[in-house]
Write an enzyme that holds these catalytic residues in place. Structure first.
Site, PDB file in Angstrom:
ATOM      1  CG  ASP A   1      -1.912   1.193   1.204  1.00 43.73           C
ATOM      2  OD1 ASP A   1      -2.494   1.480   0.144  1.00 43.73           O
ATOM      3  OD2 ASP A   1      -2.041   1.833   2.254  1.00 43.73           O
TER       4      ASP A   1
ATOM      5  CB  CYS B   1     -16.329  -4.510 -16.048  1.00 41.61           C
ATOM      6  SG  CYS B   1     -15.438  -4.272 -14.516  1.00 41.61           S
TER       7      CYS B   1
ATOM      8  CB  CYS C   1     -21.448  -4.863 -15.270  1.00 38.10           C
ATOM      9  SG  CYS C   1     -21.948  -4.568 -13.563  1.00 38.10           S
TER      10      CYS C   1
ATOM     11  CB  CYS D   1     -19.207   0.042  -9.246  1.00 39.40           C
ATOM     12  SG  CYS D   1     -18.366   0.115 -10.831  1.00 39.40           S
TER      13      CYS D   1
ATOM     14  CB  CYS E   1     -20.710   5.763  -6.456  1.00 36.68           C
ATOM     15  SG  CYS E   1     -19.793   6.937  -5.434  1.00 36.68           S
TER      16      CYS E   1
ATOM     17  CB  CYS F   1     -13.990   8.632  -3.116  1.00 41.45           C
ATOM     18  SG  CYS F   1     -13.877   6.934  -2.559  1.00 41.45           S
TER      19      CYS F   1
ATOM     20  CB  CYS G   1     -17.937   1.001  -5.673  1.00 36.88           C
ATOM     21  SG  CYS G   1     -16.296   1.017  -4.931  1.00 36.88           S
TER      22      CYS G   1
ATOM     23  CB  CYS H   1     -18.730  -5.653  -7.663  1.00 37.00           C
ATOM     24  SG  CYS H   1     -17.790  -6.582  -8.888  1.00 37.00           S
TER      25      CYS H   1
END
Ligand code: B12
Length: 317
Positions: A134, A188, A191, A194, A198, A214, A244, A248
């Protein structure tokens, strides 16, 4: 032994070691420019990073891992499943994003990652590697897609057919040449669940998230006031957001993690909003010690709880 044989033996050894250390998936990519179309540069030029100035400062190094390890040959990408279902939530409770229910993943993955780096560095002489989770200047999802570990979804998260998107990523950049996997393909299709779900319209176009809108950014990274226009969209989220991911379709197939470190601590999945709002700093620090929630700090979490209380119809002075 020929170089080719070494490479495949080393590749198998690295993958088997990663599995032994508890990673759920391991894939390999050869070193190239991470993002030749400079999607990251476009994202930054729109200001989609908000106040995360460190994203802009590390633009060049994120694009080219050779700025970190000049003779890098391979990027090893690791995924660790953290999924467990949300415990039932009461009306006076808010929501914390599921990645943050237990032990901080930076801490939990540090040791296995260090062990993998040590293992890789012993494969050949004069080898060096850089492992990170990260916080390193690495475009982790881009590498995950290149290494076949996960496709990039329209919510921008890496996702797989078996784990959905409920997994953490870690990478090792190494001078050891390993066999690359096939890159992951888009799964995806047409689709757009998401984008439509949101509540703050943060997914401004497929694959692109504007952090400023966000809920995850606002509740975790923003140290100032949350813009009034976003308050309603925050609903009862007080740290991060999973909307989101929850919508899914690939996440229907997620399996529960075997890692007890990531299971929800008492009251951490759905904290009592009044309790959080009135918690003093010392209690907050003690309660959330060793979890990702500490990142928002006491001031951020009480601010978030106040917004959520307003949204669930409780007046706050
Ligand atoms: C900054 C950051 C954030 C920011 C910005 C998010 C974002 N979408 O960029 C904020 C604070 C909002 C955030 C939120 C979250 N994050 Co975060 N975050 C990061 C971090 C540190 C950097 C991400 C980054 O590079 N962003 C810059 C953009 C430009 O990169 P990108 O979105 O990956 O885009 C690339 C591709 O998608 C592609 N692309 C871009 N535009 C386009 C357009 C088209 C048409 C195409 C095809 C491709 C494409 O190119 C880009 C560059 O290669 C990474 C760790 C890391 N070192 O990578 C974790 C990371 C992405 N986060 C993670 C998590 C878990 C989250 C949350 C789910 C937490 C939560 N529950 O609240 C949310 C998800 C919100 C969301 N939908 O993005 C995990 C994701 C794991 C996974 N399975 O994908 C990561 C990898 C951390 C980790 N080590 O596990 N995060």
């Amino acid at each position: 032994m020929t170089r080719g044989r070494d490479t495949s033996t080393h590749t198998e050894a690295v993958k088997s070691k990663a599995k032994g250390l508890g990673f759920d998936q391991c894939g390999i990519a050869s070193v190239v420019l991470a993002d030749p179309d400079d999607n990251l540069g476009r994202w930054l030029s729109h200001g989609y990073h908000g106040t995360m100035g460190w994203m802009a400062k590390t633009h060049a190094i994120r694009q080219d891992v050779r700025q970190k390890i000049p003779d890098a040959e391979s990027v090893v990408v690791l995924a660790k499943n953290y999924y467990s279902p949300r415990p039932e939530k009461g009306p006076d409770e808010g929501r914390i994003a599921s990645y943050a229910w237990g032990r901080d993943y930076h801490r939990a993955l540090r040791k296995p990652l260090r062990r993998l780096v040590q293992f890789i560095d012993k494969l050949e002489e004069n080898t060096h590697s850089y492992g990170s989770v990260d916080t390193g200047p690495v475009l982790e999802r881009t590498w995950a897609a290149r290494a076949g570990v996960g496709s990039i979804g329209k919510n921008s998260l890496a996702l797989t057919r078996s784990m959905g998107s409920w997994f953490f990523l870690a990478t090792v950049i190494t001078t050891v040449k390993l066999d690359a996997d096939q890159p992951a393909e888009d799964i995806c299709g047409t689709c757009r669940a998401c984008l439509d779900a949101c509540p703050t319209g943060a997914i401004v176009e497929p694959y692109v998230v504007d952090s400023n809108r966000c809920i995850s950014y606002q509740t975790i990274e923003n140290r100032g006031e949350v813009p009034e226009a976003l308050h309603k969209g925050h609903g009862d989220w007080v740290f991060g957001c999973d909307i989101c991911q929850e919508v899914c379709p690939w996440n229907r197939f997620a399996c529960e993690t075997e890692e007890t470190d990531f299971l929800p601590r008492e009251g951490h999945a759905n904290p009592n909003l009044e309790g959080l709002r009135s918690m003093d700093e010392e209690t907050f620090n003690r309660e959330f010690e060793g979890t990702p929630v500490r990142r928002a700090k006491h001031a951020g979490m009480t601010r978030n709880a106040k917004i959520a209380l307003g949204n669930v119809g409780k007046t706050v002075d």
